[in-house]
Design an enzyme around this catalytic site. Structure first.
Site, PDB file in Angstrom:
ATOM      1  N   THR A   8      55.010  54.085  46.648  1.00 39.05           N
ATOM      2  CA  THR A   8      54.007  54.866  47.350  1.00 39.05           C
ATOM      3  C   THR A   8      54.667  55.688  48.442  1.00 39.05           C
ATOM      4  OG1 THR A   8      51.874  54.770  48.506  1.00 39.05           O
ATOM      5  CG2 THR A   8      53.477  53.071  49.065  1.00 39.05           C
ATOM      6  N   ASP A  69      47.099  51.093  42.181  1.00 35.10           N
ATOM      7  CA  ASP A  69      46.098  52.133  42.176  1.00 35.10           C
ATOM      8  C   ASP A  69      44.798  51.463  42.558  1.00 35.10           C
ATOM      9  OD1 ASP A  69      45.237  54.764  42.038  1.00 35.10           O
ATOM     10  OD2 ASP A  69      44.680  54.636  39.934  1.00 35.10           O
ATOM     11  N   PHE A 149      41.620  53.868  56.293  1.00 34.09           N
ATOM     12  CA  PHE A 149      41.779  55.168  55.645  1.00 34.09           C
ATOM     13  C   PHE A 149      40.896  55.187  54.414  1.00 34.09           C
ATOM     14  CE2 PHE A 149      44.842  52.238  53.947  1.00 34.09           C
ATOM     15  CZ  PHE A 149      44.904  52.494  52.595  1.00 34.09           C
ATOM     16  N   GLY A 150      40.883  56.316  53.716  1.00 35.80           N
ATOM     17  CA  GLY A 150      40.076  56.420  52.502  1.00 35.80           C
ATOM     18  C   GLY A 150      38.598  56.259  52.805  1.00 35.80           C
ATOM     19  N   TYR A 151      37.951  55.411  52.027  1.00 37.40           N
ATOM     20  CA  TYR A 151      36.508  55.203  52.151  1.00 37.40           C
ATOM     21  C   TYR A 151      36.160  54.098  53.151  1.00 37.40           C
ATOM     22  CZ  TYR A 151      36.277  58.049  47.905  1.00 37.40           C
ATOM     23  OH  TYR A 151      36.395  59.065  46.989  1.00 37.40           O
TER      24      TYR A 151
END
Length: 192
Positions: A8, A69, A149-151
């Site tokens: 990553t 993922d 982070f993200g959702y």
């Protein structure tokens, strides 16, 4: 100490995983091994994407590695955004754009049930292993919190009244999808 590459360039994910490894493994990132190319994620499943990335690193850099993922699967949206979570609102991969589109698409729905799911593929000395972690929850009506982070600002895990973005990294790691998958990975590695 065993060296292991986490395939990553996402510093947030690397920091979360490194904290969970508790110094038992030397965690390398793609940058650490000199991999500067964007790893493809063009499979139709989370498992396929994690496998694709891990295989690429193993084949091109000959380093034991793992790749993950993660997808947010929202029941009222038929499992979307799912495998497309990072690029839900477009190729720019903007967390804020993704959240805005998610809340817009969920607006007409009463059902706010969702789950985060992480698939990890480990390639250790050429042998492949897969691990999965999930956490059930709901999508809030508004953004809350400034961590993660993200959702994370809109995901409330079952049994809690706060979003992931309102939790400390220790609290989140204890119950998160990635935390669960990484604990399986670490348990496997310790048993070797």
């Amino acid at each position: 100490m065993k060296r292991l590459c986490f395939a990553t360039n996402n510093r947030h994910k690397a920091a979360e995983v490194s904290q969970m490894l508790e110094g038992k493994f030397e965690l390398l990132t793609l940058q650490d091994i000199g991999c500067h190319e964007e790893l493809a994620e063009d499979q139709e499943t989370l498992e396929g994407n994690s496998r694709q990335k891990a295989e690429y690193v193993w084949q091109h850099y000959n380093v034991s590695c793992f790749a993950d993922d993660t997808g947010l699967e929202v029941e009222a949206l038929g499992g979307a955004p799912g495998v497309y979570s990072a690029r839900y609102a477009g190729p720019q991969r903007s967390d804020s754009d993704n959240i805005r589109l998610l809340l817009q698409n969920l607006a007409p729905h009463q059902n706010r049930k969702a789950r985060f799911r992480t698939s990890i593929t480990l390639i250790l000395d050429g042998r492949q292993h897969q691990f999965e972690g999930t956490v059930e929850g709901t999508i809030s009506d508004a953004w809350k919190g400034d961590k993660g982070f993200g959702y994370d600002p809109v995901f409330v895990p079952d049994g809690y009244d706060r979003t992931f973005a309102e939790m400390s990294s220790e609290e989140k790691n204890a119950i998160s999808h990635r935390g669960r998958a990484v604990r399986q990975l670490v348990g496997f590695l310790k048993a070797l």
